[in-house]
Design a protein around this motif. Structure first.
Motif, mmCIF file in Angstrom:
data_model
loop_
_atom_site.group_PDB
_atom_site.id
_atom_site.type_symbol
_atom_site.label_atom_id
_atom_site.label_comp_id
_atom_site.label_asym_id
_atom_site.label_seq_id
_atom_site.Cartn_x
_atom_site.Cartn_y
_atom_site.Cartn_z
ATOM 1 N N VAL A 151 0.829 -1.206 0.000
ATOM 2 C CA VAL A 151 0.000 0.000 0.000
ATOM 3 C C VAL A 151 0.865 1.257 0.000
ATOM 4 O O VAL A 151 0.630 2.197 -0.767
ATOM 5 C CB VAL A 151 -0.950 0.008 1.231
ATOM 6 C CG1 VAL A 151 -1.572 1.384 1.420
ATOM 7 C CG2 VAL A 151 -2.039 -1.043 1.058
ATOM 8 N N THR A 152 1.894 1.272 0.849
ATOM 9 C CA THR A 152 2.733 2.467 0.962
ATOM 10 C C THR A 152 3.581 2.689 -0.283
ATOM 11 O O THR A 152 3.795 3.828 -0.707
ATOM 12 C CB THR A 152 3.650 2.364 2.204
ATOM 13 O OG1 THR A 152 2.849 2.065 3.343
ATOM 14 C CG2 THR A 152 4.379 3.657 2.454
ATOM 15 N N THR B 42 1.321 3.901 -3.464
ATOM 16 C CA THR B 42 0.614 5.182 -3.403
ATOM 17 C C THR B 42 1.496 6.327 -3.909
ATOM 18 O O THR B 42 2.719 6.228 -3.912
ATOM 19 C CB THR B 42 0.143 5.491 -1.962
ATOM 20 O OG1 THR B 42 1.252 5.334 -1.063
ATOM 21 C CG2 THR B 42 -0.982 4.568 -1.549
ATOM 22 N N PRO C 146 -4.396 11.542 2.646
ATOM 23 C CA PRO C 146 -5.118 11.862 1.403
ATOM 24 C C PRO C 146 -6.331 12.753 1.621
ATOM 25 O O PRO C 146 -6.697 13.546 0.746
ATOM 26 C CB PRO C 146 -5.550 10.481 0.879
ATOM 27 C CG PRO C 146 -4.572 9.543 1.480
ATOM 28 C CD PRO C 146 -4.257 10.101 2.833
ATOM 29 N N ASN D 291 -8.869 6.171 -2.031
ATOM 30 C CA ASN D 291 -8.205 6.616 -0.808
ATOM 31 C C ASN D 291 -8.833 6.022 0.444
ATOM 32 O O ASN D 291 -8.138 5.736 1.418
ATOM 33 C CB ASN D 291 -8.206 8.147 -0.725
ATOM 34 C CG ASN D 291 -7.249 8.775 -1.713
ATOM 35 O OD1 ASN D 291 -6.208 8.207 -2.035
ATOM 36 N ND2 ASN D 291 -7.603 9.951 -2.221
ATOM 37 N N LEU E 58 -7.536 2.418 0.854
ATOM 38 C CA LEU E 58 -6.164 2.446 1.352
ATOM 39 C C LEU E 58 -6.126 2.838 2.829
ATOM 40 O O LEU E 58 -5.361 2.271 3.611
ATOM 41 C CB LEU E 58 -5.311 3.415 0.530
ATOM 42 C CG LEU E 58 -5.065 3.038 -0.930
ATOM 43 C CD1 LEU E 58 -4.188 4.082 -1.592
ATOM 44 C CD2 LEU E 58 -4.423 1.664 -1.042
#
Length: 199
Positions: A15-16, A19, A90, A182, A185
């Motif tokens: 995920v990190t 993004t 986000p 967003n 996530l």
């Protein structure tokens, strides 16, 4: 090695890394201006620089946590709080647009050098090794192997942005798509932070 941390570790790493950040934004720009083949040296520079930062972060964290068991608990909480912070970024920065200027010199050296001044990568390295020390820290073999894995993941993710950057950018102009993406996530990051605290 704590196997219960494997899924949260993989989730957080993916995920990190996937993004938007300096690496992915510049990879997108490179992909728009050049062919994917011509962006590969730049992407390799990012990956190698990423490996160096992960190696330093992993070695630093493993050394200090091995010296003091209580330090691990403190660092674990720091990592969890930072991950929660990432979950809400986000929504705090929804007004932010693309970087005003992007470096158009997409060479191996430029990609490598970007990592040395990229706060997202540095904080990511400290956070992932402090939060998942029981899984990827504690020994040189674990630190090196995890750094190799994380840098390979960085190469894959920047490649995706380089190849599909223009398409993804157009989708993110849609506010509904951006909000849903967003939110998913953010929920994943909240799950990861909770798991770190409870284990």
């Amino acid at each position: 090695m704590n196997q219960a941390l494997l899924l949260p570790f993989l989730s957080y790493a993916i995920v990190t890394t996937i993004t938007p950040g300096p690496n992915n934004i510049t990879a997108t720009s490179a992909g728009i201006q050049l062919s994917y083949k011509k962006t590969v040296p730049y992407l390799l520079g990012i990956s190698v620089g990423f490996f160096v930062i992960m190696l330093i972060a992993g070695s630093f964290t493993s050394y200090f946590t091995s010296q003091n068991d209580n330090l691990f608990s403190v660092i674990k909480w720091f990592g969890a709080v930072y991950i929660l912070y990432l979950a809400f970024i986000p929504f705090i920065n929804v007004k932010n647009k693309k970087n005003k200027s992007l470096n158009k010199n997409y060479s191996f050296i430029t990609g490598f050098g970007l990592q040395l001044i990229n706060p997202k990568v540095i904080l990511y390295g400290v956070t992932i090794y402090s939060s998942f020390t029981q899984l990827i820290g504690g020994s040189n073999i674990r630190v090196v192997s995890s750094a190799i894995f994380l840098s390979a993941l960085a190469f894959v993710c920047t490649s995706i942005w380089a190849i599909l950057g223009t398409t993804l950018s157009s989708y993110f102009e849609n506010k509904t798509f951006s909000l849903v993406f967003n939110s998913i996530l953010a929920l994943l990051l909240i799950y990861i932070a909770t798991t770190i605290i409870l284990i």
